[in-house]
Design an enzyme around this catalytic site. Sequence first.
Site, mmCIF file in Angstrom:
data_model
loop_
_atom_site.group_PDB
_atom_site.id
_atom_site.type_symbol
_atom_site.label_atom_id
_atom_site.label_comp_id
_atom_site.label_asym_id
_atom_site.label_seq_id
_atom_site.Cartn_x
_atom_site.Cartn_y
_atom_site.Cartn_z
ATOM 1 N N THR A 59 34.525 28.106 57.420
ATOM 2 C CA THR A 59 33.525 27.181 56.889
ATOM 3 C C THR A 59 32.244 27.231 57.705
ATOM 4 O OG1 THR A 59 35.390 25.774 56.260
ATOM 5 C CG2 THR A 59 33.193 24.803 56.108
ATOM 6 N N TYR A 72 45.857 31.721 62.586
ATOM 7 C CA TYR A 72 45.181 31.296 61.358
ATOM 8 C C TYR A 72 45.511 32.287 60.257
ATOM 9 C CZ TYR A 72 40.991 30.163 58.453
ATOM 10 O OH TYR A 72 40.122 29.839 57.448
ATOM 11 N N LYS A 112 47.756 27.684 61.522
ATOM 12 C CA LYS A 112 47.092 27.054 60.383
ATOM 13 C C LYS A 112 47.417 27.870 59.146
ATOM 14 C CE LYS A 112 42.577 26.337 58.221
ATOM 15 N NZ LYS A 112 41.129 26.654 58.282
ATOM 16 N N ILE A 136 43.466 21.379 59.294
ATOM 17 C CA ILE A 136 42.093 21.835 59.492
ATOM 18 C C ILE A 136 41.474 21.853 58.092
ATOM 19 C CG2 ILE A 136 40.618 23.736 60.229
ATOM 20 C CD1 ILE A 136 42.725 24.399 62.352
#
Length: 295
Positions: free
Chosen positions: A48, A136, A164, A207
Site C-alpha cells: 500500500t 508476507y 501475513k 495488516i
Amino acid sequence: MTFVPKGIIPPIITPLTDEGEVNYPVLRQMVNHLIDNGVHGLFPLGTTGEFYAFDDDTYRKILETVVDETAGRVPVYGGASHITTRGVIRLVKICEEVGVDAVSVLTPMFVSQTQDELYNYYKTIAENTTLPIIMYNNKPKTNVTITPATVAKLADIENIVAVKDSTGDMTNAAEYIRLTRGKDFSVLMGRDTLIYAALCYGATGAIASCANVAPRIAADIYDKYVAGDLEGALEAQFTLAPFRIACGMGTFPAAIKEGLVQEGIPVGKCLDPIGELTPEEKEKLHKVLADMNLV
C-alpha cells in the site's frame, strides 16, 4: 523472541506531492491520524505504501519520519521487500539503523521459487538480523505462495515470528494457524474482509490497508473482539467490508489514496503508471464512504 505482532496495523500510504516526491509533513499527519484513531501499529513501505517506487535514501527517510513521529506510541513494522535475498538484507540493515520494531518481508516478485528456495530465503534473512521477521504471502500480486508446511517449518526459527496472509484463502490462513499451534508464532490476516474470521480462528490481528481510510472502524473489529463483544466486532467487520470491496476499482492502491483525499487528507496520487480513479469510480467510492460516515 518475545515480540508479538497484534491488533490492526495499517500499511501506511506514502503521501506524494504533485511532482511525485514524498510529502513528509503529510506523512507525519497520517501517523498521528492513524494513532489517534486507535491503530495498534504502523507499517511503512508495504504494498500500500508503494515500496517498489523508492531508492534507498528515500526509503530510509520515510522510515525515519514514521519512527520519529510515532515516538514509541505503537510498534513500527518496516517493509523490507526485494527480488533478491541480498537486496532484502540491505533493506533490513537500514531498518536496524533506523530503529524499527520488526520487518515485513514479501516473497520475491517475478521469480517463481520452489518451497525449498523460499525456506532458504527466509532462513538466510533471519540469520542476518536480530529483528523480528514477519513473512508476507501476497500470492495474488506475486504469483508465489508460502505453503502452510513451509510456514510451519520456518516458524521454528527464533526471530521469524509471524506470517501475513493476503491470499484471501481462509483455508490457507487457517492451516497457518493450525500447523503453528504451540509455537512462538503469530498469523496476521492480510485480507480486510476476513479480519473477524481470522480472529475467530486464532489470528493475532491484521495488516489492513483499509485502516488508512477507516482506522477506527478497523480497530473496532480487533478491540471489540478482544473485549468479548463479538457482535460489535462482527458489525465493525460488516461496516468495513464495502470499502474493501470498492478498493477493487482502479489499480491498487489508487482507491486508498482517493479515499483519504475525499476525507480531506492531501496524500496526492500514486506514482505513474498508476492512474487516478475515473470520475464515475470516485463518485461510487464517495457513496461508500458516506454510508460509513467517513465523509
